[in-house]
Design a protein around this motif. Structure first.
Motif, PDB file in Angstrom:
ATOM      1  N   CYS A  35       0.858  -1.181   0.000  1.00  0.00           N
ATOM      2  CA  CYS A  35       0.000   0.000   0.000  1.00  0.00           C
ATOM      3  C   CYS A  35       0.891   1.227   0.000  1.00  0.00           C
ATOM      4  O   CYS A  35       2.020   1.179   0.516  1.00  0.00           O
ATOM      5  N   TYR A  41      -4.284   2.068  12.069  1.00  0.00           N
ATOM      6  CA  TYR A  41      -5.079   0.944  12.584  1.00  0.00           C
ATOM      7  C   TYR A  41      -4.944  -0.285  11.688  1.00  0.00           C
ATOM      8  O   TYR A  41      -5.445  -1.353  12.011  1.00  0.00           O
ATOM      9  N   THR A  79      -9.208  -5.670  -4.050  1.00  0.00           N
ATOM     10  CA  THR A  79      -8.801  -4.855  -2.923  1.00  0.00           C
ATOM     11  C   THR A  79      -7.329  -5.124  -2.639  1.00  0.00           C
ATOM     12  O   THR A  79      -6.609  -5.643  -3.489  1.00  0.00           O
ATOM     13  N   THR A 112     -10.535   1.162  -2.641  1.00  0.00           N
ATOM     14  CA  THR A 112      -9.267   1.864  -2.845  1.00  0.00           C
ATOM     15  C   THR A 112      -9.120   3.000  -1.847  1.00  0.00           C
ATOM     16  O   THR A 112     -10.122   3.513  -1.335  1.00  0.00           O
ATOM     17  N   SER A 135     -11.863   4.601   0.772  1.00  0.00           N
ATOM     18  CA  SER A 135     -11.665   4.678   2.222  1.00  0.00           C
ATOM     19  C   SER A 135     -11.121   6.043   2.571  1.00  0.00           C
ATOM     20  O   SER A 135     -10.078   6.458   2.045  1.00  0.00           O
ATOM     21  N   VAL A 175     -13.324   4.379   8.905  1.00  0.00           N
ATOM     22  CA  VAL A 175     -13.172   3.628  10.153  1.00  0.00           C
ATOM     23  C   VAL A 175     -13.323   4.626  11.302  1.00  0.00           C
ATOM     24  O   VAL A 175     -12.678   5.682  11.298  1.00  0.00           O
ATOM     25  N   ILE A 202     -17.203   2.117   9.885  1.00  0.00           N
ATOM     26  CA  ILE A 202     -16.704   0.760  10.177  1.00  0.00           C
ATOM     27  C   ILE A 202     -16.077   0.748  11.566  1.00  0.00           C
ATOM     28  O   ILE A 202     -15.318   1.662  11.911  1.00  0.00           O
ATOM     29  N   GLU A 203     -16.386  -0.282  12.338  1.00  0.00           N
ATOM     30  CA  GLU A 203     -15.700  -0.451  13.624  1.00  0.00           C
ATOM     31  C   GLU A 203     -14.311  -1.039  13.390  1.00  0.00           C
ATOM     32  O   GLU A 203     -14.155  -1.949  12.571  1.00  0.00           O
ATOM     33  N   ARG A 214      -5.388  -1.873  20.590  1.00  0.00           N
ATOM     34  CA  ARG A 214      -6.587  -1.445  19.869  1.00  0.00           C
ATOM     35  C   ARG A 214      -7.507  -0.619  20.743  1.00  0.00           C
ATOM     36  O   ARG A 214      -8.365   0.093  20.246  1.00  0.00           O
TER      37      ARG A 214
HETATM   38  N1  SAM Z   1      -6.166   0.231   0.250  1.00  0.00           N
HETATM   39  C1  SAM Z   1      -7.560   0.055   0.061  1.00  0.00           C
HETATM   40  C2  SAM Z   1      -8.340   1.006   0.932  1.00  0.00           C
HETATM   41  O1  SAM Z   1      -7.728   1.818   1.628  1.00  0.00           O
HETATM   42  O2  SAM Z   1      -9.566   0.950   0.875  1.00  0.00           O
HETATM   43  C3  SAM Z   1      -8.075  -1.362   0.241  1.00  0.00           C
HETATM   44  C4  SAM Z   1      -7.561  -2.163   1.379  1.00  0.00           C
HETATM   45  S1  SAM Z   1      -7.928  -1.578   2.994  1.00  0.00           S
HETATM   46  C5  SAM Z   1      -7.189  -2.846   3.977  1.00  0.00           C
HETATM   47  C6  SAM Z   1      -9.660  -1.898   3.087  1.00  0.00           C
HETATM   48  C7  SAM Z   1     -10.416  -1.264   4.217  1.00  0.00           C
HETATM   49  O3  SAM Z   1     -10.055  -1.896   5.410  1.00  0.00           O
HETATM   50  C8  SAM Z   1     -10.183   0.215   4.406  1.00  0.00           C
HETATM   51  O4  SAM Z   1     -11.432   0.857   4.480  1.00  0.00           O
HETATM   52  C9  SAM Z   1      -9.512   0.276   5.747  1.00  0.00           C
HETATM   53  O5  SAM Z   1      -9.828   1.465   6.404  1.00  0.00           O
HETATM   54  C10 SAM Z   1     -10.075  -0.935   6.433  1.00  0.00           C
HETATM   55  N2  SAM Z   1      -9.297  -1.473   7.543  1.00  0.00           N
HETATM   56  C11 SAM Z   1      -7.990  -1.762   7.589  1.00  0.00           C
HETATM   57  N3  SAM Z   1      -7.645  -2.277   8.789  1.00  0.00           N
HETATM   58  C12 SAM Z   1      -8.781  -2.315   9.522  1.00  0.00           C
HETATM   59  C13 SAM Z   1      -9.091  -2.741  10.846  1.00  0.00           C
HETATM   60  N4  SAM Z   1      -8.163  -3.234  11.654  1.00  0.00           N
HETATM   61  N5  SAM Z   1     -10.373  -2.644  11.251  1.00  0.00           N
HETATM   62  C14 SAM Z   1     -11.332  -2.137  10.446  1.00  0.00           C
HETATM   63  N6  SAM Z   1     -11.094  -1.722   9.192  1.00  0.00           N
HETATM   64  C15 SAM Z   1      -9.834  -1.806   8.729  1.00  0.00           C
END
Ligand code: SAM
Length: 344
Positions: A35, A41, A79, A112, A135, A175, A202-203, A214
């Motif tokens: 990424c 988080y 993703t 994304t 996101s 989040v 999102i939690e 956390r």
């Molecule tokens: N890079 C892309 C993005 O930012 O959307 C796709 C991958 S990212 C891992 C996908 C989603 O997972 C994002 O919305 C991110 O905020 C969320 N995410 C990542 N770690 C998380 C966690 N520990 N708890 C909840 N959501 C999480």
């Protein structure tokens, strides 16, 4: 019998059903674990990424996705990591778009961080992508930099503009983070709804070691929902986009607001999803350490028979559900995989 689920052929095509009778028709594929951001988080700052040699090629990922589509997957989400940073990823999108044209696939979509959208939005739309999730946790540039460790909010906002100009429907995913963006949720919502975009909250989930506990990040959405409800009229909606969010219509803005609550209310009973990583590992539950290797059967034969059997075996073992806990006794990851590996 658990472990022996078969793909059945139904009038509408193939259907995969897990041991609890849930039809599995939604696949999320993490096409890279890399990424260009390091959200606090999601990853630790010094995250180690997989050696490139371990990744499936784009052709292999395309074949894997096509095998799932042949077995009844109707919705496919790319993703990561950040899917738009994988070199030449548009060739995969273009190749998968043929399944939209044949009608085998209902939806091809993408999650994304938006940083590369300005470059790719038009081409994504041209490939038949109709909506994407972006996101974005804050509209404050300094806060954005702090959350992502070095991200540029301006680039993401330009990416969102480009996506909308290209005709893509954009849903914003945020989040909820304690003491970071929790006070900003109303303004984020007003901004998203004002531009005709839905917002989903999102939690935070205990996935992967991130170098801090956390408990300092987690805020239950039940609390944020109650706060919103004291200022806005939230009307429950029945519609379900095929994902885990539960939606309300906000009367004052006219927009849609979603809640993804893996912590306070899991949504396993209606789970229709499985996930594949960029190394070809199938995870049938976000909240379990279960894993099935699909790379070996994929590479073992040019026919998809071994692959198809391995998918059936794994779906036949899909867990009933998960229970995440974050409290002072449970301040460690529930699952060792980071979200960037499993694919969000
Ligand atoms: N890079 C892309 C993005 O930012 O959307 C796709 C991958 S990212 C891992 C996908 C989603 O997972 C994002 O919305 C991110 O905020 C969320 N995410 C990542 N770690 C998380 C966690 N520990 N708890 C909840 N959501 C999480």
């Amino acid at each position: 019998m658990i472990g022996s689920t078969r793909t059945a052929t139904a009038p509408g095509g193939s259907v995969m059903t897990d041991p609890f009778g849930r039809a599995i028709n939604y696949l999320r594929v993490s096409i890279t674990d890399r990424c260009d951001l390091r959200c606090v988080y999601c990853m630790s700052e010094d995250m180690t990424f997989l050696p490139r040699a371990d990744l499936l090629t784009l052709e292999e990922l395309g074949r894997l996705c096509s095998a799932f589509i042949a077995k009844g997957v109707k919705k496919l989400r790319l993703t990561g990591g950040e899917p738009l940073v994988r070199r030449n990823m548009m060739s995969l999108v273009r190749s998968l778009s043929r399944h939209l044209q044949t009608g085998a696939l209902n939806e091809l979509t993408l999650t994304t961080n938006g940083s590369q959208l300005e470059r790719y939005a038009a081409e994504l739309a041209d490939c038949g992508i109709r909506r994407i999730n972006v996101s974005l946790d804050t509209l404050d540039p300094a806060k954005f930099r702090a959350i992502t460790r070095w991200g540029d909010l301006g680039k993401v906002l330009s990416g969102i503009d480009a996506a909308r100009k290209a005709g893509l429907a954009v849903k914003i995913n945020a989040v909820a983070l304690k003491n970071v963006n929790e006070d900003e949720i109303p303004s984020l919502m007003e901004w998203a709804h004002g531009a005709g975009m839905a917002l989903t909250l999102i939690e935070v989930m205990p996935l992967g070691e991130i170098g801090e506990g956390r408990i300092d990040q987690y805020v239950p959405l039940s609390l944020l929902r109650a706060r919103l409800a004291s200022h806005y009229t939230l009307i429950d909606l029945d519609d379900n986009s095929g994902g885990p969010a539960r939606y309300v219509r906000v009367s004052e803005t006219g927009g849609k607001l979603g809640f993804i609550t893996p912590m306070t209310h899991n949504f396993c009973e209606s789970c229709n999803r499985v996930r594949v990583t960029c190394t070809g590992t199938l995870h049938t539950c976000l909240g379990h350490e279960d894993a099935a290797d699909l790379r070996r059967p994929l590479r073992a034969s040019e026919s998809d028979d071994l692959l198809s059997a391995a998918i059936d075996r794994a779906i036949g073992l899909k867990p009933k559900g998960h229970d995440f806990i974050i409290d002072r006794q449970h301040n460690r990851p529930s699952v060792s995989r980071h979200m960037s590996v499993t694919g969000g």
